[in-house]
Motif scaffolding. Structure first.
Motif, PDB file in Angstrom:
ATOM      1  N   GLN A   1      42.658 -32.755 -73.261  1.00  0.00           N
ATOM      2  CA  GLN A   1      44.009 -32.888 -72.727  1.00  0.00           C
ATOM      3  C   GLN A   1      44.769 -31.577 -72.820  1.00  0.00           C
ATOM      4  OE1 GLN A   1      45.781 -36.034 -74.965  1.00  0.00           O
ATOM      5  NE2 GLN A   1      43.764 -36.929 -75.136  1.00  0.00           N
TER       6      GLN A   1
ATOM      7  N   LEU B   1      37.885 -32.270 -69.869  1.00  0.00           N
ATOM      8  CA  LEU B   1      38.287 -33.513 -70.497  1.00  0.00           C
ATOM      9  C   LEU B   1      39.300 -33.345 -71.606  1.00  0.00           C
ATOM     10  CD1 LEU B   1      34.887 -35.307 -70.502  1.00  0.00           C
ATOM     11  CD2 LEU B   1      36.973 -36.118 -69.431  1.00  0.00           C
TER      12      LEU B   1
ATOM     13  N   ARG C   1      36.835 -40.695 -70.843  1.00  0.00           N
ATOM     14  CA  ARG C   1      38.067 -40.608 -71.643  1.00  0.00           C
ATOM     15  C   ARG C   1      39.064 -39.674 -70.956  1.00  0.00           C
ATOM     16  NH1 ARG C   1      38.737 -40.455 -77.567  1.00  0.00           N
ATOM     17  NH2 ARG C   1      36.485 -40.446 -77.735  1.00  0.00           N
ATOM     18  N   VAL C   2      40.293 -40.168 -70.733  1.00  0.00           N
ATOM     19  CA  VAL C   2      41.326 -39.298 -70.167  1.00  0.00           C
ATOM     20  C   VAL C   2      42.504 -39.125 -71.116  1.00  0.00           C
ATOM     21  CG1 VAL C   2      40.776 -39.573 -67.730  1.00  0.00           C
ATOM     22  CG2 VAL C   2      42.235 -41.272 -68.835  1.00  0.00           C
ATOM     23  N   ALA C   3      42.605 -39.971 -72.131  1.00  0.00           N
ATOM     24  CA  ALA C   3      43.695 -39.790 -73.087  1.00  0.00           C
ATOM     25  C   ALA C   3      43.342 -40.471 -74.400  1.00  0.00           C
ATOM     26  CB  ALA C   3      44.993 -40.373 -72.543  1.00  0.00           C
ATOM     27  N   THR C   4      43.792 -39.867 -75.487  1.00  0.00           N
ATOM     28  CA  THR C   4      43.640 -40.448 -76.815  1.00  0.00           C
ATOM     29  C   THR C   4      44.975 -40.294 -77.513  1.00  0.00           C
ATOM     30  OG1 THR C   4      41.403 -39.598 -76.816  1.00  0.00           O
ATOM     31  CG2 THR C   4      42.249 -40.416 -78.916  1.00  0.00           C
TER      32      THR C   4
ATOM     33  N   TRP D   1      40.866 -35.623 -86.349  1.00  0.00           N
ATOM     34  CA  TRP D   1      41.939 -36.098 -85.483  1.00  0.00           C
ATOM     35  C   TRP D   1      43.262 -36.146 -86.226  1.00  0.00           C
ATOM     36  CZ3 TRP D   1      42.642 -36.549 -80.442  1.00  0.00           C
ATOM     37  CH2 TRP D   1      43.757 -37.250 -80.001  1.00  0.00           C
TER      38      TRP D   1
END
Lengths: 1095, 155
Positions: free
Chosen positions: B14, B12, A1012-1015, A470
């Protein structure tokens, strides 16, 4: 005797070179070289950086390219040190790229030898414009490597015949094992051939490394270039292709001469090399017009007389009556004087012309960036923002002190961006326009994949590895293994493997670090268009872009300013397309034309929606962090939105500006000012410095330096080595002007901590307009607005979250239907449209019909045929006229798009029977359908006997199966939210839903779950990483924050899990703002039985 | 086991990565790659370690210019009697090494010297290859030649 490197590849030789032009120039200068060439493969991508680096290190720059010549291998082409020489180089590079394609599947760049000869030749007896060095990779080099002496000489004679004095033989020895390619013997054979044909020879090192230690990186690049592992890739013979100093090059020359049977002194070769280097020295200003702005000639935009006068005339026309106000007249005169002085009048007229072209095409557009600060830009109709009304300062954009070229950005509908580019090329002429390019560099995920491929690791293992990485710099991989909780498992695995004697993962970490930031591939910049004069294509090479038929420059964003290229940013913004689609659908269904330019910016209903934080889909304010900020800030005006957008930037957020600001705004802390002189400047932001404009005014007010100098000071603030200078100037000037030490201290403290991070108000003001417009549409036309969002998916979230938001808004979601769906999402009445008399809820009857485009596997051609032939009255009719492929038919049947053919009332219950029937009869029926019908014959107007007499047998799909099918075939859960499947199980473990979180008291413990839709990991004041994860649970969005301990508790699931359950405590941060501070989270995957496990 | 909707990862992510599935940006066409591989692969990976390799530690005394002068092998000294020949041979470092961090020296190739030495007692001349290993700067005897080849005569 000085040795000069004439054949040097930098990292801009993609997947070949390893060093930056700066590193190479620094090394050459340190070794005492007077000059250095840069000759990247297939282009001069690094030329502008090379010029800059040579200037920094006091080297004379030489430019060239390593190009393939059809049928004759690769050669080094050097530009003669003249304007014509540089132009010929640009043209040769462009010629090599003719007929290639931006996608990587096309032919390799190469030009014909005839073309090269033609570009090299001059009409007079002067020196050639291009010199061609025939090295180890040229045809004669390859023949020499194969010990084919006679053919090598024949080939060399041909070169000489065609190019005459332009031809040199390039001797290279990488000291490879005796007799092999790039060995000294290989070079000696070429020396013999050159002597036999009387062609002069030069010595180079065919450099691709700055130091020998970089060779392992080059090995990896060699493997990746041919999509292979190191085991089977063609690799360099050794690590000797580095930028060797003069002494080493002298001894190589001596070795080659000694190995040769020709009597030749090494000094003679080196002298020829030096002479050639001298002939190729580039004077950047004279030969490349480096740093000299290039603007389309006035006559191109139809101006006969002076551009200055024309600009004045148009501005006066645009401002009309407002010019009677003295401050407007004064501002205009000031701006025009600066523009005139800089010679940029034609540039502003050019921008105005481009805006006119865009408006003429009926495309939505909005100016953005610091250009919005200019009254001239406003007067020309380029920007709707009046800089005087918002206190925007011209000097933030342009001044006599500002060294950079003006930069005006225009946002347009993304969907129609290419159309605009084409129009600009047509209008200004293809010789004056080119798109800009950009180099995409290796980041951690790509670096891991490619390093892993070189090491021969399996693809799926690399996928898993890449998933848990990440956003940390690839060159800090090893450090990250120690620091990041999500990499803990990996770190342990590496340790175990190391103990058992396997080093592959250790090597993977090292090689990933080596690849970091190397250019990976070039692509078209998303918005930059370079506008120049008629000589543009002699100043930059071009190659095909990703935009059909249009060329792009080999230079990128950072090259523009130093080289003197002027670019216009025409950025495709999907929100503008979404708004356009929304307005189009309203007009199509109701006939109403809505002009967003005339709506009130003080609509209470719109601000109610914004304050509710239900801003998913609204421009700029939909992210989790923004929704939280809005909940705290409670914007009530356009100025508030400008503030909100300015505060939500990495700088202000990271500098901890937000809290003091909010405390004062809500009256928890009293607003005070360091000095009465600053009240007027800081009033709008409660005494806190937020905007660049405020920094400029403070400098100007307290030191009297003038706004132009103030902008210089502002920019120096952020540069560490300069801020001390700024401080001493600030302190001495304020003391002179009578400010006390205390006042100066306090203001400086604020400037130093906030000033360098603040945001340009002009940017924010330009953003706030579409932000407000999108919120206004969501308030008053929710269904139409959501239709626009579905169509263009403009934000950060997946389409299925937008669908969930529409469901939350109770907008009917109409499933895909063969007779109603098209290639676009469409607004549709769900009952006879009865417009309400008060007009308040014109949307209540509208639903959104899903588009055919979401169906997996359907082709654009199939969609076109279906649209053209709609409606269909039977399966047979559909087959006969739209001719869908069997797989498309099956998918459509499965998702229910063919339900309307089934007898009324049966619908979904017979869906499986229909699918089964199509599958069994498909091929046969398809053949029948291919029998051509006579032209003009009418389709069978009977009801669908085929569908009504289907064999029964299949049970109807369950709700869960319907959802699974939808997700599988359209990626969107249309009929119900996917979490509904888990509802029972979740309730059993005490999950709280998003819609109920606001009712929880602060500090309460909750369990939440969702997809999960955003991180996000925004910069924080503390410098520590905080991970924000948003989950969609079917009732809304839950925003979670993970601090250190929670990150450690969560481990790999932190970035990898797609469905999560989490435990945490409620944090209320404002009347409408609530987040969950997580304690731990775990992967929620598969059946409800797994929900309770995972601890 | 009941069927449950699963997510394709694409829905999923983004920002989905537009690269091809292979995970690599294709810079050359597949044919060009194969062609290139076929042309170069044999020499590139063969290296000098093809022969039976002795990796015995030796001492080499070098001149100020870095040329080998004497060889100490099994406690006996030999003089270098002919002009030495030097090259750099590739190493398959990804199978031989456990680390490849930035800046590591001597990873990709090894400096090799072919020298003719004379036994001062017997006056016998033999040709050997010695390799120099970085970063430790140690010498190893790589090969002893039965029938040394003459250097290539360039036509």
């Amino acid at each position: 005797m000085t040795f000069i490197h004439l054949h040097v590849a930098s990292c801009f030789s993609s997947h070949y070179g390893t060093a930056t032009p700066q590193e190479l120039a620094a090394a050459a200068a340190a070794a005492g070289a007077p000059a250095l060439a840069l000759t990247d493969r297939n282009g001069i991508y690094g030329a502008v950086q090379h010029i800059g680096a040579c200037r920094d290190h006091d080297l004379a720059p030489i430019l060239g390219a390593d190009l393939a010549v059809h049928g004759h291998g690769r050669v080094t082409v050097l530009a003669h040190g003249s304007r014509k020489g540089y132009a010929a180089l640009c043209q040769a590079v462009s010629a090599a790229h003719e007929g290639t394609s931006a996608s990587s599947s096309g032919p390799e760049p190469a030009l014909s030898r005839e073309r090269l000869a033609q570009l090299s030749r001059t009409s007079t007896t002067e020196a050639p414009l291009l010199f061609v060095l025939l090295g180890p990779e040229s045809d004669i080099g390859m023949l020499a490597a194969g010990r084919r002496y006679r053919p090598a000489r024949t080939a060399l004679r041909q070169w000489r015949q065609l190019l005459g004095a332009a031809v040199y033989v390039e001797l290279v020895s990488h000291l490879a094992p005796p007799g092999e390619e790039l060995s000294t013997a290989h070079a000696a054979r070429m020396l013999s051939a050159a002597a036999a044909c009387r062609v002069p020879t030069v010595l180079t090192n065919a450099v691709r490394l700055c130091t020998a230690e970089e060779a392992a990186t080059a090995d990896v690049l060699d493997a990746v270039r041919v999509l292979s592992s190191l085991d089977s890739a063609p690799l360099q013979p050794n690590d000797q292709g580095w930028l060797k100093p003069e002494t080493e090059m002298l001894s190589i020359a001596a070795e080659i001469c000694k190995a040769s049977t020709v009597v030749v002194e090494p000094e003679a070769i080196l002298r020829t090399t030096e002479d050639l280097a001298n002939a190729c020295q580039i004077d950047p200003t004279q030969h490349m017009t480096y740093g000299v702005p290039k603007i389309p000639e006035a006559h191109v935009i139809g101006i006969e007389g002076s551009a200055d006068e024309e600009l004045r005339f148009r501005c006066e026309q645009g401002l009309a009556a407002r010019l009677e106000q003295p401050q407007v007249r004064h501002r205009l005169e000031h701006e025009l004087a600066v523009i005139e002085d800089l010679g940029f009048s034609a540039y502003f007229l050019t921008v105005a012309e481009v805006t006119r072209l865009i408006q003429e095409l009926g495309v939505r557009c909005a100016a953005r960036g610091s250009g919005v600060s200019s009254l001239v830009v406003h007067a020309l109709g380029v920007s709707p923002i009046d800089p005087l009304k918002h206190g925007l300062i011209f000097e933030r954009f342009l001044s006599l002190n500002r060294a950079t070229l003006p930069d005006i950005d225009i946002d347009v509908e993304s969907e129609r961006r290419h159309e605009i580019y084409q129009r600009v090329f047509d209008r200004f002429g293809k010789e004056r326009v080119t798109l800009m390019s950009m180099q995409n560099a290796y980041r951690v995920r790509g670096a891991v994949r490619d390093a892993g491929m070189a090491l021969g690791l399996p693809d799926d293992e690399l996928d898993q590895l890449a998933e848990i990485m990440w956003r940390f710099p690839a060159r800090e991989f090893r450090q990250a293994l120690e620091d990041k909780p999500e990499l803990k498992h990996l770190a342990e695995r590496i340790e175990t493997e190391r103990v058992s004697g396997r080093a592959q993962l250790d090597l993977l970490v090292d090689l990933t670090e080596r690849l970091d930031r190397l250019p990976r591939h070039i692509s078209t910049h998303p918005c930059g268009v370079i506008l120049g004069n008629k000589d543009l294509l002699s100043l930059t090479p071009v190659q095909p872009s990703g935009v059909t038929g249009l060329p792009m420059s080999q230079f990128g964003k950072d090259d523009m300013d130093p080289a003197g290229f002027i670019k216009l940013d025409i950025l495709g913004v999907r929100m503008q397309s979404a708004i356009a689609h929304c307005l189009g659908e309203i007009e199509r269904t109701t006939g109403d034309r809505i002009s967003l330019d005339t709506i009130s910016f003080e609509d209470p209903a719109t601000f109610d929606l914004i304050q509710s934080t239900h801003t998913l889909g609204c421009f700029q304010i939909e992210s989790p962090g923004q929704r939280e900020l809005i909940g705290k800030l409670i914007p009530a005006s356009l100025e508030d939105l400008i503030l909100d957008i300015s505060l939500f930037r990495p700088g202000p957020m990271g500098a901890g500006m937000v809290r003091p600001f909010l405390e004062r705004r809500h009256g928890f802390e009293s607003t005070r000012y360091p000095h009465p002189d600053l009240i007027e400047i800081l009033e709008e932001t409660y005494g806190v410095i937020v905007y660049h404009e405020q920094v400029l005014r403070i400098f100007d007010t307290m030191t009297g330096c003038g706004l132009a100098a103030a902008d210089e000071l502002r920019r120096s603030l952020s540069r560490e080595h300069k801020s001390a200078e700024v401080e001493s100037f600030f302190r001495s000037s304020t003391a002179e002007r009578g400010y006390t030490q205390e006042v100066t201290d306090e203001v400086w403290r604020q400037l130093a901590s906030f000033g360098s991070f603040g945001f340009c108000k002009a940017h924010a003001a330009a953003f706030a307009v579409p932000t407000y417009q999108s919120a206004w549409l969501k308030t008053h036309y929710p269904a139409a607005f959501m239709t626009g969002l579905f169509e263009h998916d403009p934000g950060m979230y997946p389409l299925r979250l937008l669908v969930a938001e529409a469901r939350r808004l109770e907008i009917p979601l109409l499933p895909m239907d063969i007779n109603r769906s098209t290639g676009h999402f469409r607004l549709e009445t769900t009952q006879p449209a009865t417009r309400l008399s008060n007009g308040n809820q014109p949307d209540s009857n509208w639903g959104i019909r899903m588009a055919l485009t979401t169906l997996k596997g359907i082709s654009a051609a199939e969609i076109r045929r279906i649209e053209n032939e709609q409606p269909f009255d039977s399966l047979a009719d559909l087959r006969a006229r739209a001719k869908p492929r069997l797989n498309t038919m099956k998918s459509m049947a499965k998702v229910g798009a063919l339900d309307s053919f089934l007898p009324a009332g049966t619908g979904r219950n017979r869906r499986n029977d229909l699918f089964d029937w199509i599958e069994r009869t498909g091929p046969r029926r398809n053949q029948q359908a291919r029998i051509p019908q006579a032209a003009g014959q009418l389709a069978f107007p009977l009801s669908d006997t085929e569908a009504s007499s289907l064999p029964t047998g299949q049970s109807p799909p369950t709700d869960t199966e319907v959802l699974a099918t939808e997700l599988d075939l359209t990626s969107v859960d249309t009929t119900d939210h996917v979490m509904s499947v888990h509802r029972e199980g979740l309730e059993g473990v005490g999950v709280t839903y998003a819609k109920d979180l606001l009712n929880q008291r602060s500090g309460a413990s909750v369990r939440v779950a969702g997809i999960r839709v955003a991180t996000q990991t925004p910069p924080m004041a503390s410098g520590k990483r905080v991970v924000f994860i948003s989950l969609d649970d079917g009732t809304g969005v839950v925003d979670l924050s993970f601090f250190d301990e929670a990150q450690a508790n969560t481990g790999e699931a932190l970035f990898a899990a797609k469905m999560l359950m989490a435990e945490g405590t409620i944090r209320r941060t404002g009347p409408r703002a609530v987040t969950v501070q997580a304690i731990r989270a775990w992967n929620l995957h598969g059946s409800p039985a797994e929900l309770t496990s995972g601890h | 086991m009941t069927a449950h909707p699963h997510y394709s990862s694409a829905s999923l992510e983004q920002q989905s990565d537009p690269r091809p599935l292979s995970g690599v940006t294709r810079l050359v066409s597949a044919e060009a790659a194969t062609d290139y591989a076929r042309r170069n692969v044999s020499q590139a990976t063969a290296g000098a370690s093809a022969d039976s390799r002795i990796t015995e530690h030796v001492e080499v005394v070098v001149s100020d210019q870095g040329l080998p002068l004497h060889l100490w092998w099994r406690e006996r000294g030999y003089d270098v009697v002919a002009e030495p020949l030097r090259w750099f041979a590739r190493r398959r470092w990804w199978t031989e090494e456990i680390r490849a961090e930035r800046g590591r020296a001597g990873l990709v190739s090894q400096e090799v010297w072919r020298i003719q030495v004379q036994d001062p007692l017997t006056a016998e001349r033999i040709t050997v290859d010695v390799g120099r290993s970085l970063p430790a700067d140690r010498w190893r005897l790589l090969r002893i030649h039965e029938n040394p080849q003459e250097p290539e005569a360039v036509e």
